[in-house]
Design an enzyme around this catalytic site. Sequence first.
Site, PDB file in Angstrom:
ATOM      1  N   LYS A  22       0.880  -1.203  -0.108  1.00 53.35           N
ATOM      2  CA  LYS A  22      -0.061   0.049   0.105  1.00 53.35           C
ATOM      3  C   LYS A  22       0.853   1.135  -0.170  1.00 53.35           C
ATOM      4  O   LYS A  22       0.796   2.129  -0.748  1.00 53.35           O
ATOM      5  CB  LYS A  22      -0.920   0.126   1.326  1.00 53.35           C
ATOM      6  CG  LYS A  22      -1.679   1.332   1.515  1.00 53.35           C
ATOM      7  CD  LYS A  22      -2.307   1.362   2.771  1.00 53.35           C
ATOM      8  CE  LYS A  22      -1.861   1.899   3.987  1.00 53.35           C
ATOM      9  NZ  LYS A  22      -1.691   3.314   4.147  1.00 53.35           N
ATOM     10  N   ASN A  23       1.934   1.201   0.906  1.00 54.69           N
ATOM     11  CA  ASN A  23       2.730   2.525   1.021  1.00 54.69           C
ATOM     12  C   ASN A  23       3.487   2.746   0.002  1.00 54.69           C
ATOM     13  O   ASN A  23       4.341   3.959  -0.195  1.00 54.69           O
ATOM     14  CB  ASN A  23       3.626   2.393   2.257  1.00 54.69           C
ATOM     15  CG  ASN A  23       2.577   2.665   3.317  1.00 54.69           C
ATOM     16  OD1 ASN A  23       1.293   2.953   3.440  1.00 54.69           O
ATOM     17  ND2 ASN A  23       3.179   2.546   4.674  1.00 54.69           N
ATOM     18  N   CYS A 116      -5.144  13.027  12.893  1.00 57.51           N
ATOM     19  CA  CYS A 116      -5.768  11.861  12.369  1.00 57.51           C
ATOM     20  C   CYS A 116      -5.605  10.757  13.772  1.00 57.51           C
ATOM     21  O   CYS A 116      -5.099  11.201  14.750  1.00 57.51           O
ATOM     22  CB  CYS A 116      -5.024  11.169  10.986  1.00 57.51           C
ATOM     23  SG  CYS A 116      -3.304  10.556  11.534  1.00 57.51           S
ATOM     24  N   ARG A 121      -0.595  15.629  12.726  1.00 58.32           N
ATOM     25  CA  ARG A 121       0.140  14.896  11.386  1.00 58.32           C
ATOM     26  C   ARG A 121       0.617  16.254  10.569  1.00 58.32           C
ATOM     27  O   ARG A 121      -0.062  16.486   9.525  1.00 58.32           O
ATOM     28  CB  ARG A 121      -0.821  14.219  10.564  1.00 58.32           C
ATOM     29  CG  ARG A 121       0.093  13.122   9.757  1.00 58.32           C
ATOM     30  CD  ARG A 121      -0.366  11.585  10.328  1.00 58.32           C
ATOM     31  NE  ARG A 121       0.312  10.668   9.630  1.00 58.32           N
ATOM     32  CZ  ARG A 121       0.139   9.440   9.198  1.00 58.32           C
ATOM     33  NH1 ARG A 121      -1.316   9.361   9.415  1.00 58.32           N
ATOM     34  NH2 ARG A 121       0.819   9.009   8.299  1.00 58.32           N
ATOM     35  N   ASP A 306       4.518   0.706  12.147  1.00 62.41           N
ATOM     36  CA  ASP A 306       3.304   0.113  11.565  1.00 62.41           C
ATOM     37  C   ASP A 306       3.318  -1.072  11.927  1.00 62.41           C
ATOM     38  O   ASP A 306       2.336  -1.848  12.015  1.00 62.41           O
ATOM     39  CB  ASP A 306       3.372   0.098   9.903  1.00 62.41           C
ATOM     40  CG  ASP A 306       2.994   1.495   9.358  1.00 62.41           C
ATOM     41  OD1 ASP A 306       2.810   2.356  10.107  1.00 62.41           O
ATOM     42  OD2 ASP A 306       2.993   1.599   8.226  1.00 62.41           O
ATOM     43  N   ARG A 398      -8.628  -0.433   4.587  1.00 63.10           N
ATOM     44  CA  ARG A 398      -7.630   0.499   3.922  1.00 63.10           C
ATOM     45  C   ARG A 398      -6.112   0.035   3.496  1.00 63.10           C
ATOM     46  O   ARG A 398      -5.599   0.376   2.448  1.00 63.10           O
ATOM     47  CB  ARG A 398      -7.298   1.694   5.006  1.00 63.10           C
ATOM     48  CG  ARG A 398      -8.448   2.653   5.090  1.00 63.10           C
ATOM     49  CD  ARG A 398      -7.691   3.912   5.856  1.00 63.10           C
ATOM     50  NE  ARG A 398      -6.613   4.548   5.257  1.00 63.10           N
ATOM     51  CZ  ARG A 398      -5.728   4.686   6.152  1.00 63.10           C
ATOM     52  NH1 ARG A 398      -5.745   4.660   7.431  1.00 63.10           N
ATOM     53  NH2 ARG A 398      -4.489   5.102   5.695  1.00 63.10           N
TER      54      ARG A 398
HETATM   55  C1  UD1 Z   1       4.206   6.805   6.261  1.00 60.12           C
HETATM   56  C2  UD1 Z   1       3.670   5.680   6.014  1.00 60.12           C
HETATM   57  C3  UD1 Z   1       2.907   5.107   7.355  1.00 60.12           C
HETATM   58  C4  UD1 Z   1       4.250   5.060   8.286  1.00 60.12           C
HETATM   59  C5  UD1 Z   1       5.086   6.391   8.412  1.00 60.12           C
HETATM   60  C6  UD1 Z   1       6.179   5.819   9.259  1.00 60.12           C
HETATM   61  C7  UD1 Z   1       2.532   6.050   3.774  1.00 60.12           C
HETATM   62  C8  UD1 Z   1       1.437   6.282   3.178  1.00 60.12           C
HETATM   63  N1  UD1 Z   1       2.694   5.958   5.206  1.00 60.12           N
HETATM   64  O1  UD1 Z   1       3.590   7.830   6.637  1.00 60.12           O
HETATM   65  O2  UD1 Z   1       2.345   3.920   7.189  1.00 60.12           O
HETATM   66  O3  UD1 Z   1       3.715   4.710   9.697  1.00 60.12           O
HETATM   67  O4  UD1 Z   1       5.578   6.596   7.101  1.00 60.12           O
HETATM   68  O5  UD1 Z   1       7.112   4.907   8.746  1.00 60.12           O
HETATM   69  O6  UD1 Z   1       3.567   5.783   3.357  1.00 60.12           O
HETATM   70  N2  UD1 Z   1       6.584  14.525  10.487  1.00 60.12           N
HETATM   71  C9  UD1 Z   1       6.625  16.104  10.903  1.00 60.12           C
HETATM   72  N3  UD1 Z   1       6.461  17.089   9.746  1.00 60.12           N
HETATM   73  C10 UD1 Z   1       6.252  16.691   8.645  1.00 60.12           C
HETATM   74  C11 UD1 Z   1       5.994  15.104   8.326  1.00 60.12           C
HETATM   75  C12 UD1 Z   1       6.379  14.374   9.053  1.00 60.12           C
HETATM   76  O7  UD1 Z   1       6.765  16.393  12.000  1.00 60.12           O
HETATM   77  O8  UD1 Z   1       6.284  17.304   7.698  1.00 60.12           O
HETATM   78  C13 UD1 Z   1       6.525  13.958  11.624  1.00 60.12           C
HETATM   79  C14 UD1 Z   1       5.134  12.831  11.744  1.00 60.12           C
HETATM   80  O9  UD1 Z   1       4.156  13.647  12.527  1.00 60.12           O
HETATM   81  C15 UD1 Z   1       5.588  11.551  12.259  1.00 60.12           C
HETATM   82  C16 UD1 Z   1       7.154  11.553  11.876  1.00 60.12           C
HETATM   83  O10 UD1 Z   1       7.391  12.547  11.227  1.00 60.12           O
HETATM   84  O11 UD1 Z   1       5.771  11.944  13.729  1.00 60.12           O
HETATM   85  C17 UD1 Z   1       7.112  10.276  10.477  1.00 60.12           C
HETATM   86  O12 UD1 Z   1       6.162  10.751   9.755  1.00 60.12           O
HETATM   87  P1  UD1 Z   1       6.283  10.053   8.035  1.00 60.12           P
HETATM   88  O13 UD1 Z   1       7.752   9.547   7.891  1.00 60.12           O
HETATM   89  O14 UD1 Z   1       6.155  11.399   7.406  1.00 60.12           O
HETATM   90  O15 UD1 Z   1       5.309   9.355   7.896  1.00 60.12           O
HETATM   91  P2  UD1 Z   1       4.260   9.405   6.577  1.00 60.12           P
HETATM   92  O16 UD1 Z   1       4.927   9.656   5.312  1.00 60.12           O
HETATM   93  O17 UD1 Z   1       3.027  10.269   7.044  1.00 60.12           O
END
Ligand code: UD1
Length: 419
Positions: A22-23, A116, A121, A306, A398
């Site tokens: 999915k990711n 969320c 987020r 995850d 999902r």
């Molecule tokens: C992706 C995965 C999700 C997984 C996560 C971490 C997808 C669709 N989802 O989510 O399943 O759990 O990676 O492996 O691929 N953060 C900030 N600012 C930002 C972006 C992120 O502070 O601009 C923080 C987030 O709040 C979180 C951490 O960084 O605490 C990790 O987030 P991130 O690696 O971005 O996860 P996703 O890409 O949202």
Amino acid sequence: MEAVLNITGGPVSGTIRAHGAKNSVLPILAATLLGKGVSIISNCPDLTDVHATLKILCHLGCKAEYDGGIVTVDSSSVTRSDIPESLMREMRSSVIFLGAILARTGQAEMSHPGGCELGTRPIDLHLSALQSLGAETFEVSGIIKCKAKRLYGNEIILSFPSVGATENIMLAACAADGVTIIKNAAREPEIEDLQSFLTAMGAKIDGAGTSTIRVSGSKEKLRGAAHRILPDRIETATYLCAAAMAGGKIRIEDVVPEHNAAVLSALSEAGCSITAESGAIELARYKPLRPMHPIRTMPYPGFPTDAQSPVMAVCTRAEGTTVFTENIFESRFRHVGELARMGADIRVEGRVAIVSGVGKLSGTRVKCTDLRGGAALMVAAMGAEGVTSITDLRHIDRGYERPEEVLTQLGVKAERIEI
Ligand code: UD1
């Protein structure tokens, strides 16, 4: 119509095949916007998140359809640059479209994904990176707008290796003038999969899988390409946990065992015998479950956030205590209350959960609080006495393709009932 997944615990025996990740499929479908032409993406899982992504592509003017695991996207004509709020609500991770839409049309508009189930987020890293490439970004009443007549390559040092921010930068950088270097980039296998697809589209990009990624952008549009999505390591981890919990033997084919190294090591500490070779993992457990060394979630190749909840479900039946520290998301223990309803003994203090194994779990009615929380309930059900009825399946749907069929293939009594 509401549905309930009824699972009766008991040992497993059988072979299953991992679905596509999915990711990986979400950013790759967003990447199809960078090419003018037809892309054919195979091994796409049949998930609500994938169908939500196709709706976004159609809204933007592409032709996108799903047929038996193959998605065909014709992005010859892109007529819009916005994602309406209703579609953003269906899938918060659609923020990954920001870089792709901006690269294709020079502007992008979507509502802020907001908070969320996992806590606030933020997307500050995505926005500041796009600004470094020359985009102007504004946020008015929860709507994010990005604009850039041209994007310019730059060096971007991420303060945290965010998966989504790394993907957004890779997508936008393909259309920038000059070279972009991403430092402290996320190293997840899904980033490598995105690089493979972008390369097939004609992009010049390397370094994915390491913490430095280099993209040589070009004004030329990329071309459509064919790509097969890599196997879903989190789905694999979940069914390995289900087997560890239930006891018996499972074989999962079409996987990349090294992508699951951290989870395999935890499950073998718990007393599972594991063999991993040539694209398959076999796990057997006949002895009682043992506790694991403390688990701390980390960016890849560390222990994946995850997989935290399904592995925690396994520990609820271990002969001893296991400590989990959640370092990635601020609020990722919402499944704990539901596991407690089944008899689990878990104490949460901030980002730490202390799981003391119990002699038995009892099947009851529980509800999914989020996608991976739902996975934890499926795993717990496998080790519970009687029937566990899991509700709020929209979360599970999902990220897990027809789990009732997969569990049935493993000899488990599992059925989805529409109510
Ligand atoms: C992706 C995965 C999700 C997984 C996560 C971490 C997808 C669709 N989802 O989510 O399943 O759990 O990676 O492996 O691929 N953060 C900030 N600012 C930002 C972006 C992120 O502070 O601009 C923080 C987030 O709040 C979180 C951490 O960084 O605490 C990790 O987030 P991130 O690696 O971005 O996860 P996703 O890409 O949202």
